[in-house]
Scaffold this active site. Structure first.
Site, PDB file in Angstrom:
ATOM      1  N   ASP A 149       0.825  -1.204   0.000  1.00  0.00           N
ATOM      2  CA  ASP A 149       0.000   0.000   0.000  1.00  0.00           C
ATOM      3  C   ASP A 149       0.861   1.257   0.000  1.00  0.00           C
ATOM      4  O   ASP A 149       1.910   1.312   0.645  1.00  0.00           O
ATOM      5  CB  ASP A 149      -0.896  -0.026   1.247  1.00  0.00           C
ATOM      6  CG  ASP A 149      -1.754   1.205   1.388  1.00  0.00           C
ATOM      7  OD1 ASP A 149      -2.578   1.446   0.502  1.00  0.00           O
ATOM      8  OD2 ASP A 149      -1.580   1.934   2.384  1.00  0.00           O
ATOM      9  N   GLU A 173       1.296  -0.514  -5.215  1.00  0.00           N
ATOM     10  CA  GLU A 173       0.360   0.579  -5.482  1.00  0.00           C
ATOM     11  C   GLU A 173       1.198   1.853  -5.498  1.00  0.00           C
ATOM     12  O   GLU A 173       1.451   2.457  -4.460  1.00  0.00           O
ATOM     13  CB  GLU A 173      -0.727   0.671  -4.409  1.00  0.00           C
ATOM     14  CG  GLU A 173      -1.753   1.754  -4.718  1.00  0.00           C
ATOM     15  CD  GLU A 173      -2.356   2.408  -3.481  1.00  0.00           C
ATOM     16  OE1 GLU A 173      -3.335   3.144  -3.631  1.00  0.00           O
ATOM     17  OE2 GLU A 173      -1.836   2.206  -2.378  1.00  0.00           O
TER      18      GLU A 173
END
EC number: 2.4.1.18
Length: 777
Positions: free
Chosen positions: A408, A461
């Site tokens: 993330d 990401e």
């Protein structure tokens, strides 16, 4: 021993123990030599009497309480270098037999201390935390924690009435680790570490390496065994490879489906029984779980974890989670975990100022504080912090069978100035904006997983154009296997939000992605981030009335599934949920019934068939990251908003994808193709089965030897309104092509013979020519 003469050591330790700041309890408590005899010292504040028992239960000595704080001393009649003894402890209401924790030596080996201090222990979770074990025939739990700047650390729990005076731990100065073995503590016991910091403040902390945690709002760690290693299925891990079909279903376990009667979560077992058959039926190859590491606040969706080694207790036990993953594997589905190592919350029981110092985070808020999320940023340059985070990746892949990690907020990790104004960040040692320590952490972790992860993949990401995210560290890359293509997602969704009449002016928004397609290994994501915070659902982003919105969505999904790159779809998008995602409610499954009017069921059927077609035809996935696998057939028809491209497999087979992003049917639309063969419409988003208008080509399409778009052959199509169609090409067999070529050659020879003059014809022509010449004279 009825009288006792206090030594300076006694007086010092009485104060240290009673005031709970003893840093070296093992040098005083337990069995020690005192001249010609041995003494056993015990500190139990609530005890009234203490007797020393031999291994067979005989009373060796009765201890004298030498201080009201709870210090007992027993003198033995002879010297013992070691002694297997027990304690019989009297309390006001009962007398019980106990093991003395201070008679057990440390199980930390010098090599462990060295590797942990250096930050190179491959699996520190096998040492740190709480481990069920047996020492000298006694079962219990070995506790250890890293807190180098603490004055005193104690284990507290329901086994010692949360009294920090009772079980102070042993300090290892060479590594900053504290440890103790507590006999007779069992699985399921609650515990924390009570830390006295250098300023005299008491901090009650959850275990950073806890394998289980209490259900929120309680915050204690729970003693449980280190999960056994999972045997890796090589076939499943092969499904992670770049030349395989990867279609990811992103799931938030707390809101995928809930109990109707009380809106309560399903547990891991219920999720396994419902989610896995659904995902299998829908044709997805992977499940991606939003973070399931323990977190205190439901509204963070798991993205503010306090227990990286602890599966959240919201849905059951760690073993229950392992069962869910095992059942997914049995169904042939891989499991990816959202992995949050970019920041952590400021909750007092967590990592923040763990031992009174900025241990896990940077001290300077310009490096250590994330102002967007009110979280703290890990100090990746610290060996022990690096080790804590990096080994966590291996923990999830080895101990739970996780097949991949989606990291993330990578951009927030690798840029020091991420979301900061001038003056709010500190440059790196070279004056740049890159976080070199974070990049080193990511490279080394990715390299480690390549070596130890048995085919587990890591997905980034990363929302910027940072170069080399999926390139090898040996090529100055970061070493991820895949990267989310945020640029493609933003451009194409922006295009789809336009009224079709204006799309012609922004044709490049759908094609620009090919300019950088082969710079990284991309995943095309329609994630949870796109359906929250006022962004609307994916359906809500589509332009037009109800019919047009659904037609646009089906056409868009078709374009996405045909386009190079692996696929990711957040739950609810597969049936076009109309409202934004709410983490506190179930998805709107009722839309698949009569209330949905068939529209949502149509999208569900379309996504299912897209996934099945995607897996059936290698042309749609084998060469995602090779320019040889893609060719534009129609790229510049901006006036009609038509796109067409060919996807190719390694063996030369191909699938043509054609999209029409206007509500106008394009009849007799000719597209050039590179080879003769049988062309068949295999998918059509406008089919009645998907609630479309049922315009199409109805099976086989004639291929003609008519040049078009620079190709020697062409096909003529009816392209439905707001649609995407898939056309499979079956090239003519080699024998048929050769036979046709032979016929053509024979015809050419016959033609040449027909045109070649005979001897008689030549003679007549010669005489006529001679006569004409004579007449001329």
């Amino acid at each position: 021993m009825k009288t006792y003469t206090y030594s300076k050591q006694d007086l010092s330790f009485i104060e240290q123990l009673s005031q709970a700041y003893c840093k070296d309890p093992f040098s005083y408590l337990g069995l020690h030599q005192a001249g010609d005899v041995s003494v056993i010292r015990v500190f139990l504040p609530e005890a009234t009497t203490v007797k020393i028992l031999s291994a067979d239960g005989q009373i060796l000595s009765e201890a004298l309480k030498i201080d009201d704080s709870g210090l007992f001393v027993a003198q033995l009649s002879q010297q013992y270098s070691s002694l297997n003894y027990r304690l019989r402890v009297g309390y006001s209401l009962a007398e019980i037999d106990l093991e003395d924790p201070y008679r057990f030596t440390s199980s930390l080996l010098p090599m462990d201390n060295w590797l942990l201090a250096e930050g190179t222990h491959l699996r520190p979770y096998e040492i740190l935390g709480a481990h069920l074990k047996t020492q000298e025939g006694v079962s219990g739990v070995h506790f250890s924690v890293w807190a180098p700047n603490a004055r005193r650390v104690s284990v507290v729990g329901d086994f010692n009435y949360w009294d920090g005076r009772v079980n102070p731990m042993r300090f290892h100065a060479e590594s900053g680790i504290w440890d103790i073995f507590l006999p007779n503590v069992e699985k399921g016991a609650l515990y924390k570490f009570e830390i006295l910091d250098s300023n005299g403040n008491i901090r009650l902390k959850s275990d950073p390496y806890a394998f289980a945690s209490q259900f929120r709002p309680d915050t204690a760690s729970v003693v449980t065994g280190l999960p056994e290693k999972i045997e890796v299925d090589a076939k499943l891990r092969h499904a992670n490879e770049p030349d395989q079909p990867i279609s990811i279903y992103e799931v938030h376990l707390g809101s995928w489906r809930r109990h109707l009667e009380n809106n309560y979560w399903l547990n891991y077992e219920e999720i396994a029984n419902e989610l896995i058959p659904y995902v299998k039926d829908m044709g997805f190859t992977h499940i991606e779980l939003l973070p399931i590491t323990e977190y205190p606040f439901d509204g963070s969706w798991g993205y503010q974890p306090t227990g990286l080694y602890s599966p959240t207790s919201r849905f059951g036990s760690p073993d229950d989670l392992r069962t869910l993953i095992r059942k997914a594997h049995e169904a042939g589905i891989n499991v990816i975990l959202d992995w949050v190592v970019g920041h952590f919350p400021t909750d007092s029981h967590g990592l923040t100022e763990f031992d009174g110092s900025h241990l896990y985070e940077h001290q300077d808020p310009r490096e250590g504080y994330h102002q967007d999320w009110n979280t703290l940023i890990f100090n990746y340059g610290r060996h022990e912090v690096f080790n804590y985070l990096s080994s966590n990746a291996l923990y999830w892949t080895e101990r739970f069978g996780i097949d991949g990690l989606r990291v993330d907020a990578v951009s927030s990790m690798i840029y020091r100035d991420y979301s900061r104004k001038d003056g709010e960040w500190i440059p790196n040692q070279y004056g740049g904006r890159e976080n070199l320590e974070a990049l080193d952490f990511l490279r080394r972790t990715n390299r480690m997983l390549k070596k130890e992860g048995h085919g587990a993949v890591v997905i980034a990401e990363e929302s910027t154009s940072f170069a080399g995210i999926t390139h090898s560290p040996t090529e100055n890359g970061v070493g991820f296997d895949y990267k989310w293509n945020m640029g493609w997602m933003n451009d194409t969704l922006r295009y789809m939000s336009l009224d079709p009449i204006y799309r012609q002016y922004h044709h490049d928004w759908m094609t620009f992605g090919m300019m950088y397609q082969y710079s990284e290994k991309f995943v095309l994501p329609l994630s949870h981030d796109e359906v929250v915070h006022g962004k609307c659902s994916i359906l809500g982003k589509m332009s037009g009335d109800c019919w047009q919105k659904f037609a646009n969505l089906r056409a868009y999904y078709g374009y996405m599934w045909g386009y190079p790159g692996k696929k990711l779809l957040f739950m609810g998008n597969e049936f076009a949920q109309g409202r934004e995602w709410n983490y506190n409610e179930s998805l709107d499954w009722f839309l698949l019934g009569e209330q949905g009017g068939g529209w949502h069921k149509g999208v569900l059927n379309w996504v299912r068939d897209l996934n099945r077609t995607y897996q059936k035809y290698p042309a749609l996935y084998q060469l995602d990251y090779d320019p040889a696998g893609f060719e534009w057939l129609v790229v510049d028809d901006w006036q009609q908003s038509v796109f067409a491209f060919e996807r190719k497999a390694k063996n030369g087979e191909s699938v043509i994808v054609v999209s029409n992003f206007t509500p106008v049917v394009r009849h007799n639309y000719r597209i050039g193709v590179r080879q003769d063969g049988t062309y068949t419409e295999i998918l059509n988003s406008d089919a009645a089965y998907y609630e479309g208008s049922n315009v199409g080509n109805y099976g086989e399409i004639e291929c003609e030897a008519i040049e078009s778009h620079g190709k020697p052959f062409s096909i003529e199509l009816s392209i439905p309104p707001l649609s995407t169609i898939f056309i499979a090409c079956q090239p003519k067999p080699k024998e048929a092509v050769e036979a046709e070529q032979d016929i053509v050659k024979m015809a050419e020879v016959a033609m040449q013979k027909a045109l070649k003059p005979t001897k008689k014809t030549v003679s007549v022509k010669a005489k006529a020519h001679k006569k004409a010449h004579k007449n001329k004279k």
